[in-house]
Design a protein around this motif. Sequence first.
Motif, PDB file in Angstrom:
ATOM      1  N   HIS A 267     -33.208  32.215 -12.496  1.00 34.64           N
ATOM      2  CA  HIS A 267     -32.927  30.821 -12.150  1.00 34.64           C
ATOM      3  C   HIS A 267     -32.004  30.143 -13.166  1.00 34.64           C
ATOM      4  CE1 HIS A 267     -33.379  26.575 -11.297  1.00 34.64           C
ATOM      5  NE2 HIS A 267     -33.658  26.416 -12.575  1.00 34.64           N
TER       6      HIS A 267
ATOM      7  N   ALA B  28     -44.129  18.400  -6.280  1.00 38.52           N
ATOM      8  CA  ALA B  28     -43.509  19.341  -7.215  1.00 38.52           C
ATOM      9  C   ALA B  28     -43.718  20.790  -6.762  1.00 38.52           C
ATOM     10  CB  ALA B  28     -44.062  19.139  -8.628  1.00 38.52           C
TER      11      ALA B  28
ATOM     12  N   GLN C 272     -40.570  23.207  -5.716  1.00 40.64           N
ATOM     13  CA  GLN C 272     -40.274  24.450  -6.426  1.00 40.64           C
ATOM     14  C   GLN C 272     -40.187  25.624  -5.449  1.00 40.64           C
ATOM     15  OE1 GLN C 272     -39.044  24.757  -9.243  1.00 40.64           O
ATOM     16  NE2 GLN C 272     -39.071  26.990  -9.419  1.00 40.64           N
TER      17      GLN C 272
ATOM     18  N   ARG D  24     -35.978   8.460 -11.006  1.00 37.01           N
ATOM     19  CA  ARG D  24     -37.058   7.543 -11.413  1.00 37.01           C
ATOM     20  C   ARG D  24     -36.554   6.387 -12.274  1.00 37.01           C
ATOM     21  NH1 ARG D  24     -39.343  12.554 -12.490  1.00 37.01           N
ATOM     22  NH2 ARG D  24     -39.348  12.253 -14.740  1.00 37.01           N
TER      23      ARG D  24
ATOM     24  N   ARG E 271     -35.517  29.950 -23.155  1.00 31.98           N
ATOM     25  CA  ARG E 271     -36.728  29.135 -23.277  1.00 31.98           C
ATOM     26  C   ARG E 271     -37.494  29.479 -24.548  1.00 31.98           C
ATOM     27  NH1 ARG E 271     -35.292  25.602 -19.651  1.00 31.98           N
ATOM     28  NH2 ARG E 271     -35.978  25.910 -17.518  1.00 31.98           N
TER      29      ARG E 271
ATOM     30  N   TRP F 177     -33.122  23.122 -30.493  1.00 32.92           N
ATOM     31  CA  TRP F 177     -34.062  22.443 -29.602  1.00 32.92           C
ATOM     32  C   TRP F 177     -34.687  21.217 -30.278  1.00 32.92           C
ATOM     33  CZ3 TRP F 177     -39.731  22.451 -28.981  1.00 32.92           C
ATOM     34  CH2 TRP F 177     -40.137  21.959 -27.722  1.00 32.92           C
TER      35      TRP F 177
ATOM     36  N   ALA G  24     -38.825  28.315 -14.477  1.00 35.96           N
ATOM     37  CA  ALA G  24     -38.661  27.114 -13.652  1.00 35.96           C
ATOM     38  C   ALA G  24     -37.933  26.050 -14.453  1.00 35.96           C
ATOM     39  CB  ALA G  24     -40.025  26.597 -13.200  1.00 35.96           C
ATOM     40  N   ALA G  25     -37.337  25.103 -13.751  1.00 37.26           N
ATOM     41  CA  ALA G  25     -36.649  24.003 -14.413  1.00 37.26           C
ATOM     42  C   ALA G  25     -37.628  23.201 -15.263  1.00 37.26           C
ATOM     43  CB  ALA G  25     -35.997  23.096 -13.375  1.00 37.26           C
ATOM     44  N   SER G  26     -37.113  22.600 -16.324  1.00 31.76           N
ATOM     45  CA  SER G  26     -37.903  21.697 -17.161  1.00 31.76           C
ATOM     46  C   SER G  26     -37.051  20.477 -17.458  1.00 31.76           C
ATOM     47  CB  SER G  26     -38.292  22.400 -18.465  1.00 31.76           C
ATOM     48  OG  SER G  26     -38.723  21.451 -19.418  1.00 31.76           O
ATOM     49  N   SER G  27     -37.609  19.300 -17.269  1.00 33.75           N
ATOM     50  CA  SER G  27     -36.846  18.067 -17.428  1.00 33.75           C
ATOM     51  C   SER G  27     -36.268  17.963 -18.835  1.00 33.75           C
ATOM     52  CB  SER G  27     -37.768  16.866 -17.144  1.00 33.75           C
ATOM     53  OG  SER G  27     -37.022  15.676 -17.161  1.00 33.75           O
ATOM     54  N   SER G  28     -34.948  17.837 -18.941  1.00 31.44           N
ATOM     55  CA  SER G  28     -34.241  17.770 -20.225  1.00 31.44           C
ATOM     56  C   SER G  28     -34.610  18.931 -21.142  1.00 31.44           C
ATOM     57  CB  SER G  28     -34.519  16.442 -20.952  1.00 31.44           C
ATOM     58  OG  SER G  28     -34.162  15.354 -20.148  1.00 31.44           O
ATOM     59  N   ASN G  29     -35.087  20.023 -20.569  1.00 33.04           N
ATOM     60  CA  ASN G  29     -35.527  21.198 -21.334  1.00 33.04           C
ATOM     61  C   ASN G  29     -36.585  20.839 -22.377  1.00 33.04           C
ATOM     62  OD1 ASN G  29     -35.434  24.011 -21.858  1.00 33.04           O
ATOM     63  ND2 ASN G  29     -34.041  23.723 -23.571  1.00 33.04           N
ATOM     64  N   LEU G  30     -37.354  19.786 -22.134  1.00 36.61           N
ATOM     65  CA  LEU G  30     -38.384  19.386 -23.105  1.00 36.61           C
ATOM     66  C   LEU G  30     -39.569  20.362 -23.094  1.00 36.61           C
ATOM     67  CD1 LEU G  30     -38.445  15.498 -22.601  1.00 36.61           C
ATOM     68  CD2 LEU G  30     -37.533  16.756 -24.561  1.00 36.61           C
ATOM     69  N   GLN G  31     -39.770  21.041 -21.974  1.00 33.05           N
ATOM     70  CA  GLN G  31     -40.848  22.042 -21.868  1.00 33.05           C
ATOM     71  C   GLN G  31     -42.199  21.451 -22.291  1.00 33.05           C
ATOM     72  OE1 GLN G  31     -39.420  26.123 -23.036  1.00 33.05           O
ATOM     73  NE2 GLN G  31     -37.616  25.039 -23.770  1.00 33.05           N
TER      74      GLN G  31
ATOM     75  N   LEU H 282     -43.649  13.492 -16.570  1.00 38.95           N
ATOM     76  CA  LEU H 282     -42.827  14.609 -17.052  1.00 38.95           C
ATOM     77  C   LEU H 282     -43.670  15.862 -17.248  1.00 38.95           C
ATOM     78  CD1 LEU H 282     -40.445  13.503 -19.968  1.00 38.95           C
ATOM     79  CD2 LEU H 282     -39.822  14.179 -17.645  1.00 38.95           C
TER      80      LEU H 282
ATOM     81  N   ILE I 237     -45.157  17.179 -13.882  1.00 35.71           N
ATOM     82  CA  ILE I 237     -44.142  17.836 -13.046  1.00 35.71           C
ATOM     83  C   ILE I 237     -43.726  19.169 -13.655  1.00 35.71           C
ATOM     84  CG2 ILE I 237     -41.772  17.650 -12.176  1.00 35.71           C
ATOM     85  CD1 ILE I 237     -42.291  14.533 -12.094  1.00 35.71           C
TER      86      ILE I 237
END
Lengths: 273, 273
Positions: free
Chosen positions: A34, A137, A141, A161, A199, A241, B60-67, B131, B134
Motif C-alpha cells: 500500500h 473506518a 479500509q 474534519r 513504518r 519521525w 494501512a494509512a496513518s493520519s500524518s504518519n503519526l501512528q 485520530l 481511526i
Amino acid sequence: MTDITQHRLATRYGQPDIEVPNNWGPVLDELLNHRSVRSFSEAPLPEGTIEALIAAAQSAASSSNLQVWSVVAVQDKARKARLAGFAGNQAHIHQAPLFLVWLADLSRVARLGARQQVELEALPYIESLLLGTIDAALAAQNAVVALESLGLGSVYIGAIRNDIEAVAQELDLPPQVYPVFGLCVGHPSVERPAQVKPRLPQAAVLHHEKYSVTHEASAIEQYDARLGAFYRQEGLKAAGWSEQVIARLRGVASLNGREHLVDELKRLGFGLR
Amino acid sequence: MTDITQHRLATRYGQPDIEVPNNWGPVLDELLNHRSVRSFSEAPLPEGTIEALIAAAQSAASSSNLQVWSVVAVQDKARKARLAGFAGNQAHIHQAPLFLVWLADLSRVARLGARQQVELEALPYIESLLLGTIDAALAAQNAVVALESLGLGSVYIGAIRNDIEAVAQELDLPPQVYPVFGLCVGHPSVERPAQVKPRLPQAAVLHHEKYSVTHEASAIEQYDARLGAFYRQEGLKAAGWSEQVIARLRGVASLNGREHLVDELKRLGFGLR
C-alpha cells in the motif's frame, strides 16, 4: 519467503528480522505494498467501480450489525472543488475523479426509531460517536484494499474534519451525521508514482501480554534515521519521525479548525454524553 | 461476472442489480466472503502469524504518519479469561488462541514530546481521540483481511469498551491510551461454520453528490425481510433489522457500562476538548 515478500518487508521495515508464516500469500504482499496516492491520471473510473468498492466496504464487520455509517460519492468537479476548499485545498481532491466522503451516520437508526415512535436512549453518548467512526473506518479500509486490487490508488483526507459543518451543509447531511474522512480515488499517475512509506519497527507498536516501553526509545531512534533517509531519497527535507511528530502536534494551529470539533459535533446533533 | 462473484453478491445483498467492473478479481471475492467467526478450533496459530498480521496492520494509512495506535497480543489463558470478564464474558474470547487488543495510543507521541521537553498542545482534543481510534481501526481491518487470507477467522469485540479502566489496568496501559476494540483470532471451527451476514442494500448507505433518504424506507423494508429469512434459516429468532436496532439502542442498559466512557476516558488522561 519469496523475493517479493522479502522486498515488501524491507521497504516497510528496513532490514527486518520478522519470521512470516509459510502460507503468506499474494494478499499479504498486496497489503504491504500500500501507498497513499496523491497524483492521479485523467483516466475515468471503469463502470461499476463505486458499487464494487461499496460492496467491499459493506462486507467489513459492523458493531451489532447497526451499520451506522454511510458514504457520499462526489464526482462533480465544482462540488469537489468546494469540498477541497473546506479541507486545506489539497490538489489531489480536485484531481481525483472520485472523492468519497465517509460518514459516521446515526441518523438512519434515529429515523427508524422515529418512524416507530421509540426514543433511542443509547444514542446521545460518545460511545455512539465511536461506533459510527469505527464502522466507517473499517468499511473504508476494505474499500481501499478493494480499489488497490483493481489497480487504483487513493489517499485519506482527514482535513475533511477541519470544518465539518461546512461539509455537512454542502452534502445535505441530516443531524447526527459527521464526515469522518474523505478518500480521493483514481488511477495513479505514472509520472509521479507514490512510494511505500516506512513504518515504526514492530517493537514500538506490538506488545505481548502487557504494554511495555522497553524497546521504544531504540525503535524510534532507528526509525528516525530510516525515515530521514527515505525522505532524502525522495528529495524532501530530511526530518526524522520525531521532528515531524513534534511539528504536527506542538501547537493548536496545526489542528486547522479541528480544535472546535466538540462544539461542531454538538451543533450537528451528537450527544457526546 | 464469474459464478463465485455472483454468489458472493447474492449472499451479501440478495438479488442485487449491481454492475461490477470487468477486472473484479479474487481479492474482491475474498473481501465479500468475510464472516465474523465466534467458534474456533483448538489448533494453535502458525509461527509468525502475529508478526504477519501486524505488518499488514502497519501498512494501512496513518493520519500524518503519526501512528497513534498500538496493539497488545494476549495469548495467556488466565489473562484472556480476565479480559473476557470485563467484556461480557463472551465464550469466543476464552476459546480463541489469540486475543488482540487494539489501542488508540497518544502516549508514544506524548513520551516523545516529554523527552524533548516540548508540550504537545494539539493532543488534549477530541480530534486526537478520533485520530487514534481511526488509525487503530484502519490497522485492525488490514489485519482482518490478512488473517482471512491465511485461512484464519476473527471477530471484533466492542465490549472491550464496557470497562476500559479495568482493561487498562490489566494490560498496564500508560495514560492517554484506550482499548478501541478486541479481536479474537483463530482457526474457524469446522463443526460450527460462520455464515456471511446480509447487509443493507447499497441504496441505503451509498449517496451520490448529496445525502438522500429517497430510497431508504423501501431499502430497509426489503432488508428486514431478507435478514429475518436469514436468521430463520440459521434457526434463530426471526427478528428483522429494525427490531434489532431498536432493541439494541432503546435503553441505556444495553450500553453495559459504555455510558461512562467520557469520565473513564478523562481519567485515562484524554483531554476531549
